[in-house]
Design an enzyme around this catalytic site. Structure first.
Site, PDB file in Angstrom:
ATOM      1  N   TYR A   1       2.939  -5.589   2.565  1.00 11.08           N
ATOM      2  CA  TYR A   1       1.776  -4.870   2.093  1.00 11.08           C
ATOM      3  C   TYR A   1       1.060  -5.888   1.260  1.00 11.08           C
ATOM      4  O   TYR A   1      -0.400  -6.001   1.577  1.00 11.08           O
ATOM      5  CB  TYR A   1       2.258  -3.747   0.829  1.00 11.08           C
ATOM      6  CG  TYR A   1       1.249  -2.941   0.375  1.00 11.08           C
ATOM      7  CD1 TYR A   1       0.852  -1.783   1.311  1.00 11.08           C
ATOM      8  CD2 TYR A   1       0.582  -3.040  -0.743  1.00 11.08           C
ATOM      9  CE1 TYR A   1      -0.232  -0.935   0.692  1.00 11.08           C
ATOM     10  CE2 TYR A   1      -0.170  -2.428  -1.336  1.00 11.08           C
ATOM     11  CZ  TYR A   1      -0.424  -1.278  -0.467  1.00 11.08           C
ATOM     12  OH  TYR A   1      -1.628  -0.568  -0.952  1.00 11.08           O
TER      13      TYR A   1
ATOM     14  N   SER B   1      -6.458  -3.583  -2.261  1.00 10.22           N
ATOM     15  CA  SER B   1      -5.500  -3.261  -3.236  1.00 10.22           C
ATOM     16  C   SER B   1      -5.398  -4.152  -4.383  1.00 10.22           C
ATOM     17  O   SER B   1      -6.037  -5.459  -4.114  1.00 10.22           O
ATOM     18  CB  SER B   1      -4.041  -3.124  -2.488  1.00 10.22           C
ATOM     19  OG  SER B   1      -2.979  -2.971  -3.787  1.00 10.22           O
TER      20      SER B   1
HETATM   21  P1  NAD Z   1      -1.432   8.211   0.942  1.00  6.20           P
HETATM   22  O1  NAD Z   1       0.161   7.666   1.360  1.00  6.20           O
HETATM   23  O2  NAD Z   1      -1.621   9.652   0.422  1.00  6.20           O
HETATM   24  O3  NAD Z   1      -2.433   7.820   2.168  1.00  6.20           O
HETATM   25  C1  NAD Z   1      -1.969   7.073   3.324  1.00  6.20           C
HETATM   26  C2  NAD Z   1      -2.798   7.611   4.559  1.00  6.20           C
HETATM   27  O4  NAD Z   1      -2.836   6.751   5.511  1.00  6.20           O
HETATM   28  C3  NAD Z   1      -2.851   8.703   4.828  1.00  6.20           C
HETATM   29  O5  NAD Z   1      -3.861   9.600   4.950  1.00  6.20           O
HETATM   30  C4  NAD Z   1      -2.080   8.531   6.348  1.00  6.20           C
HETATM   31  O6  NAD Z   1      -2.213   9.802   7.149  1.00  6.20           O
HETATM   32  C5  NAD Z   1      -2.527   7.531   6.865  1.00  6.20           C
HETATM   33  N1  NAD Z   1      -1.832   6.561   7.592  1.00  6.20           N
HETATM   34  C6  NAD Z   1      -0.504   5.932   7.387  1.00  6.20           C
HETATM   35  N2  NAD Z   1      -0.030   5.609   8.352  1.00  6.20           N
HETATM   36  C7  NAD Z   1      -0.888   5.845   9.322  1.00  6.20           C
HETATM   37  C8  NAD Z   1      -0.591   5.661  10.731  1.00  6.20           C
HETATM   38  N3  NAD Z   1       0.299   5.138  11.469  1.00  6.20           N
HETATM   39  N4  NAD Z   1      -1.760   6.407  11.491  1.00  6.20           N
HETATM   40  C9  NAD Z   1      -2.738   6.847  11.074  1.00  6.20           C
HETATM   41  N5  NAD Z   1      -2.962   6.949   9.841  1.00  6.20           N
HETATM   42  C10 NAD Z   1      -1.938   6.637   8.972  1.00  6.20           C
HETATM   43  O7  NAD Z   1      -1.826   7.166  -0.105  1.00  6.20           O
HETATM   44  P2  NAD Z   1      -3.293   6.647  -0.566  1.00  6.20           P
HETATM   45  O8  NAD Z   1      -3.263   6.020  -2.050  1.00  6.20           O
HETATM   46  O9  NAD Z   1      -4.378   7.764  -0.414  1.00  6.20           O
HETATM   47  O10 NAD Z   1      -3.693   5.485   0.409  1.00  6.20           O
HETATM   48  C11 NAD Z   1      -4.772   5.270   0.907  1.00  6.20           C
HETATM   49  C12 NAD Z   1      -5.152   3.556   1.097  1.00  6.20           C
HETATM   50  O11 NAD Z   1      -5.220   3.306  -0.267  1.00  6.20           O
HETATM   51  C13 NAD Z   1      -4.063   2.862   1.598  1.00  6.20           C
HETATM   52  O12 NAD Z   1      -4.450   1.895   2.431  1.00  6.20           O
HETATM   53  C14 NAD Z   1      -3.423   2.190   0.636  1.00  6.20           C
HETATM   54  O13 NAD Z   1      -2.584   1.194   0.800  1.00  6.20           O
HETATM   55  C15 NAD Z   1      -4.655   2.097  -0.332  1.00  6.20           C
HETATM   56  N6  NAD Z   1      -4.384   1.822  -1.766  1.00  6.20           N
HETATM   57  C16 NAD Z   1      -3.572   2.904  -2.559  1.00  6.20           C
HETATM   58  C17 NAD Z   1      -3.326   2.656  -3.770  1.00  6.20           C
HETATM   59  C18 NAD Z   1      -2.873   3.964  -4.905  1.00  6.20           C
HETATM   60  O14 NAD Z   1      -2.444   3.197  -5.930  1.00  6.20           O
HETATM   61  N7  NAD Z   1      -2.536   4.747  -4.376  1.00  6.20           N
HETATM   62  C19 NAD Z   1      -3.756   1.250  -4.417  1.00  6.20           C
HETATM   63  C20 NAD Z   1      -4.353   0.422  -3.669  1.00  6.20           C
HETATM   64  C21 NAD Z   1      -4.539   0.874  -2.482  1.00  6.20           C
END
Ligand code: NAD
Length: 251
Positions: free
Chosen positions: A156, A143
């Site tokens: 986080y 991130s």
């Molecule tokens: P999202 O919330 O749509 O996806 C989160 C995913 O994590 C989902 O697929 C969910 O099923 C899974 N998850 C969460 N808790 C879980 C658990 N207890 N058991 C199993 N699966 C679990 O958001 P996203 O943006 O697609 O996030 C994906 C990754 O990217 C994450 O690690 C998030 O921290 C990271 N991220 C996102 C951004 C952003 O701007 N969207 C930026 C940096 C990092």
């Protein structure tokens, strides 16, 4: 030929968090590059399966806040597709609360999903790669908060800073087995993870104003970096966290 080095034909990947957002995008990238994918998510990855086809994408539901599902995840990938070449630790959770009031529950849940399970799932995948004598690729979703402090998200930030750190540790120890461990640090991407930020007009405008590319990222923006780090094109890339952020960190 250079484009052949990016091919994932015959490769098998596990992608966590495959039901939505960035994990869905990376699953799509891998299938388009020729791989078979086992998705792992908190809810069923039916939409991803419909998009990619049952022959290319299978899924299991698991709660990654504990270590219990790890053996079953690795075994299922091997049973369904015969081997394992790529692990993407993408599942993640974020909890927003003022640091002064931040709860132990919000600390433990985020650290468990984003960091503790990520490490032990990587360890299990590495053992499988070593058993196969095949090498392998481990990619974690880091991130901007692997580099910055953030606001109201202490667990986080702790977890994503840890992802960047242990990516280097794992890379150092497992490079000798032909295992590449790297991470991708997405910028501000339009997914569920940033729903609260995008709904807050003031924060949303401040974020957008700071992104040189002038827009939020999308899951498609990660596809190139994911395939690069999963393919032999990155065989000499070890322990690096690659920002895909529209220039956010360059500001
Ligand atoms: P999202 O919330 O749509 O996806 C989160 C995913 O994590 C989902 O697929 C969910 O099923 C899974 N998850 C969460 N808790 C879980 C658990 N207890 N058991 C199993 N699966 C679990 O958001 P996203 O943006 O697609 O996030 C994906 C990754 O990217 C994450 O690690 C998030 O921290 C990271 N991220 C996102 C951004 C952003 O701007 N969207 C930026 C940096 C990092």
């Amino acid at each position: 030929m250079i484009l052949d080095m990016f091919s994932l034909k015959g490769k098998v990947a596990i992608v966590t968090g495959s039901d939505t957002g960035l994990g869905q995008g990376m699953s799509k990238a891998f299938v388009e590059a020729g791989a078979k994918v086992l998705g792992v998510s908190r809810t069923e990855s039916t939409a991803t399966q419909e998009m990619l086809g049952e022959e290319n994408f299978q899924f299991i539901v698991a709660d990654l806040s504990t270590l219990d599902p790890i053996d079953n995840i690795i075994n299922t990938a091997v049973e369904k597709f015969g081997r394992l070449d790529i692990l993407v630790n993408n599942a993640g959770v974020i909890k927003r609360e003022d640091s002064i009031d931040f709860s132990v529950d919000n600390w433990d849940l985020v650290m468990n999903v984003n960091c503790r399970t990520l490490f032990f799932l990587s360890q299990a995948a590495a053992k499988q790669f070593i058993k196969q004598k095949s090498g392998g690729k481990i990619i974690s979703t880091a991130s901007m908060l692997s580099y910055q402090g953030g606001i109201r998200v202490p667990s986080y930030t702790a977890s994503k800073s840890a992802v960047k750190g242990i990516t280097m540790t794992m890379a150092n120890e497992w490079a000798k087995y032909g295992i590449n461990v790297n991470a991708i640090a997405p910028g501000y991407m339009a997914t569920n993870n940033t729903q609260a930020l995008r709904a807050d007009a003031e924060r949303s405008e401040a974020i957008l104003e700071r992104i040189p590319a002038g827009r939020w990222g999308t899951p498609d923006d990660l596809m190139g970096a994911a395939v690069f780090l999963a393919s032999s094109a990155s065989d000499y890339v070890n322990g690096f966290t690659l920002a895909v952020d529209g220039g956010w960190l360059a500001r």
